[in-house]
Enzyme design. Sequence first.
Site, mmCIF file in Angstrom:
data_model
loop_
_atom_site.group_PDB
_atom_site.id
_atom_site.type_symbol
_atom_site.label_atom_id
_atom_site.label_comp_id
_atom_site.label_asym_id
_atom_site.label_seq_id
_atom_site.Cartn_x
_atom_site.Cartn_y
_atom_site.Cartn_z
ATOM 1 N N SER A 1 0.872 -1.183 0.000
ATOM 2 C CA SER A 1 0.000 0.000 0.000
ATOM 3 C C SER A 1 0.903 1.224 0.000
ATOM 4 O O SER A 1 0.992 1.967 0.968
ATOM 5 C CB SER A 1 -0.912 -0.011 1.224
ATOM 6 O OG SER A 1 -0.167 0.055 2.418
ATOM 7 N N ASP B 1 1.446 8.524 7.335
ATOM 8 C CA ASP B 1 2.291 7.587 6.594
ATOM 9 C C ASP B 1 2.247 7.935 5.104
ATOM 10 O O ASP B 1 3.150 8.595 4.584
ATOM 11 C CB ASP B 1 1.805 6.147 6.850
ATOM 12 C CG ASP B 1 2.485 5.113 5.963
ATOM 13 O OD1 ASP B 1 3.522 5.430 5.341
ATOM 14 O OD2 ASP B 1 1.977 3.973 5.877
ATOM 15 N N GLN C 1 -6.815 -1.929 6.780
ATOM 16 C CA GLN C 1 -5.624 -2.763 6.584
ATOM 17 C C GLN C 1 -5.029 -3.376 7.852
ATOM 18 O O GLN C 1 -4.658 -4.546 7.853
ATOM 19 C CB GLN C 1 -4.563 -1.893 5.889
ATOM 20 C CG GLN C 1 -3.281 -2.584 5.518
ATOM 21 C CD GLN C 1 -2.353 -1.660 4.737
ATOM 22 O OE1 GLN C 1 -2.575 -1.411 3.565
ATOM 23 N NE2 GLN C 1 -1.334 -1.130 5.400
ATOM 24 N N ARG D 1 7.931 -2.824 6.282
ATOM 25 C CA ARG D 1 7.031 -2.823 5.131
ATOM 26 C C ARG D 1 6.299 -4.166 5.115
ATOM 27 O O ARG D 1 6.722 -5.131 5.751
ATOM 28 C CB ARG D 1 7.797 -2.663 3.798
ATOM 29 C CG ARG D 1 8.605 -1.409 3.629
ATOM 30 C CD ARG D 1 7.844 -0.118 3.895
ATOM 31 N NE ARG D 1 6.623 0.070 3.142
ATOM 32 C CZ ARG D 1 6.421 1.001 2.219
ATOM 33 N NH1 ARG D 1 7.386 1.827 1.911
ATOM 34 N NH2 ARG D 1 5.245 1.138 1.622
ATOM 35 N N SER D 2 5.237 -4.233 4.318
ATOM 36 C CA SER D 2 4.501 -5.508 4.263
ATOM 37 C C SER D 2 5.342 -6.593 3.590
ATOM 38 O O SER D 2 5.219 -7.774 3.900
ATOM 39 C CB SER D 2 3.160 -5.334 3.571
ATOM 40 O OG SER D 2 3.306 -4.679 2.334
ATOM 41 N N HIS E 1 -3.336 -6.195 2.371
ATOM 42 C CA HIS E 1 -2.483 -7.248 2.942
ATOM 43 C C HIS E 1 -3.218 -8.568 3.131
ATOM 44 O O HIS E 1 -2.696 -9.501 3.734
ATOM 45 C CB HIS E 1 -1.893 -6.803 4.281
ATOM 46 C CG HIS E 1 -1.004 -5.591 4.152
ATOM 47 N ND1 HIS E 1 -0.590 -4.846 5.216
ATOM 48 C CD2 HIS E 1 -0.442 -5.014 3.058
ATOM 49 C CE1 HIS E 1 0.186 -3.847 4.798
ATOM 50 N NE2 HIS E 1 0.278 -3.924 3.489
HETATM 51 C C1 2PG Z 1 1.725 0.577 5.967
HETATM 52 C C2 2PG Z 1 2.682 -0.516 5.561
HETATM 53 C C3 2PG Z 1 3.331 -1.282 6.642
HETATM 54 P P1 2PG Z 1 3.001 -1.359 3.138
HETATM 55 O O1 2PG Z 1 0.769 0.899 5.274
HETATM 56 O O2 2PG Z 1 1.955 1.214 6.976
HETATM 57 O O3 2PG Z 1 2.451 -1.896 7.529
HETATM 58 O O4 2PG Z 1 2.183 -1.304 4.540
HETATM 59 O O5 2PG Z 1 4.381 -1.744 3.445
HETATM 60 O O6 2PG Z 1 2.246 -2.353 2.320
HETATM 61 O O7 2PG Z 1 2.917 0.026 2.554
HETATM 62 MG MG MG Z 2 0.487 2.779 6.794
#
Ligand code: 2PG
Ligand code: MG
Length: 434
Positions: free
Chosen positions: A42, A311, A163, A365-366, A155
């Site tokens: 995301s 974020d 999420q 990160r995911s 996820h």
């Molecule tokens: C988020 C992250 C981590 P991703 O949204 O904060 O949990 O997800 O790494 O998929 O951006």
């Molecule tokens: Mg986030």
Amino acid sequence: MTLIESVSAQEVLDSRGNPTVEVHVELDGGWEGQAIVPSGASTGIHEAVELRDGDPKRYGGKGVLTAVANVTDVIAPEVIGMDALDQVALDRRLCELDGTENKSRLGANAILGVSLASARAACEATGLPLYRYLGGVGAVTLPVPQLNVLNGGAHAQTSVDFQEFMFLPWGMPTFAEALRAGSECFQALRAVLRGRGLHTGQGDEGGFAPSLTRNEEAVELLVEAIARAGYTHAQVAIGLDPAPSALLKDGRYVLKGEGRELTSAELVDLWESWLDRYPIVSLEDGMAEEDWDGWQLLTRRLGERVQLVGDDNFVTNPKLLQKGIDLGVANAVLIKLNQIGTLTEAMETVALGRAHGYNPVVSHRSGETEDTFIADFVVAINGGQLKDGAPSRSERVAKYNRLLRIERELGGAAVFAGRAALPRASAPAATGAR
Ligand code: 2PG
Ligand code: MG
């Protein structure tokens, strides 16, 4: 003795089975450092660019051979001979070599790999643990873990629109005890899900990924699990990252799983009603990355009583964080090293946030790997909070285990950040209900 002698790279896999960049740096004194770059699903639209080959014949276009070649052919010749102890100069050089705002020429995955591997090699040369090398003698704070135990959105392939639903064991005396509380609540959650006949299969960050009819049910399940494990909300609270950037369509937040759409104001109402009823102490990305008006409304309405973490809207970028500060948006900032691409810039963002009362929340990160750099990093900056997924799946647990070792190594000097890490949620008005 600390001059960079060689820089090599290769394609390895992350926790989703997708390719990512691993970099190896050697110094003329013989010391070595290695780093593997993580990858998000995301991702924010303004994140530094993760360079993918786009060759459909390899890894569905996700190969990183171009980024690997950028490390070995473009970056290596330019940084060999530089002093690895001068991280700022190295990172500045990396940015210059790329020459773009968003690191789209060489790729943030190539650049970050070199930045971190070099830091590790320099650290080896000093003989210090990484947190001490990066943070100095004052680096003693163990973070409150944010354990993502129920995965939805990008996820997981379920009906849960939001999420991340997290346990924050903030009221425990040490990191080890906090991790124990988080893990016990995680096991209790498994039992609660089983008891209701819900799936206990896991999502990308190791949290359970059941299909639920209402998003709110996820919070109810976490509350039940905390009680079942025998903890109070003063010990284990809840954090959310709904990641709504992915839900915003034509100015409305589309909750597909619930078959309804909300305006920004209605989404703020929803968060407020959840805060009134549940022990939620941290809300990351309560609004979509481009919904600055919605973010302002959210911060005005709820910013005094809960941690609001930016974020997708800030993407660890000092310029975007400054925009948020100017607009009065959020009150904390997520720090993901690969969103910005160098260690130095991430530290700049941390410093800028701190100067304006925005606490940093360091994050995985995911798509993760066995690399535990962020565990040392969060201690180095006395960050106070680390978001690292469930206490399950080795790429997540590796960071938590590293923190256990750091805590033991620090002994009596270790300080667990605890409730003080979330000052807004700790205010009497916010905790009165608990
Ligand atoms: C988020 C992250 C981590 P991703 O949204 O904060 O949990 O997800 O790494 O998929 O951006
Ligand atoms: Mg986030």
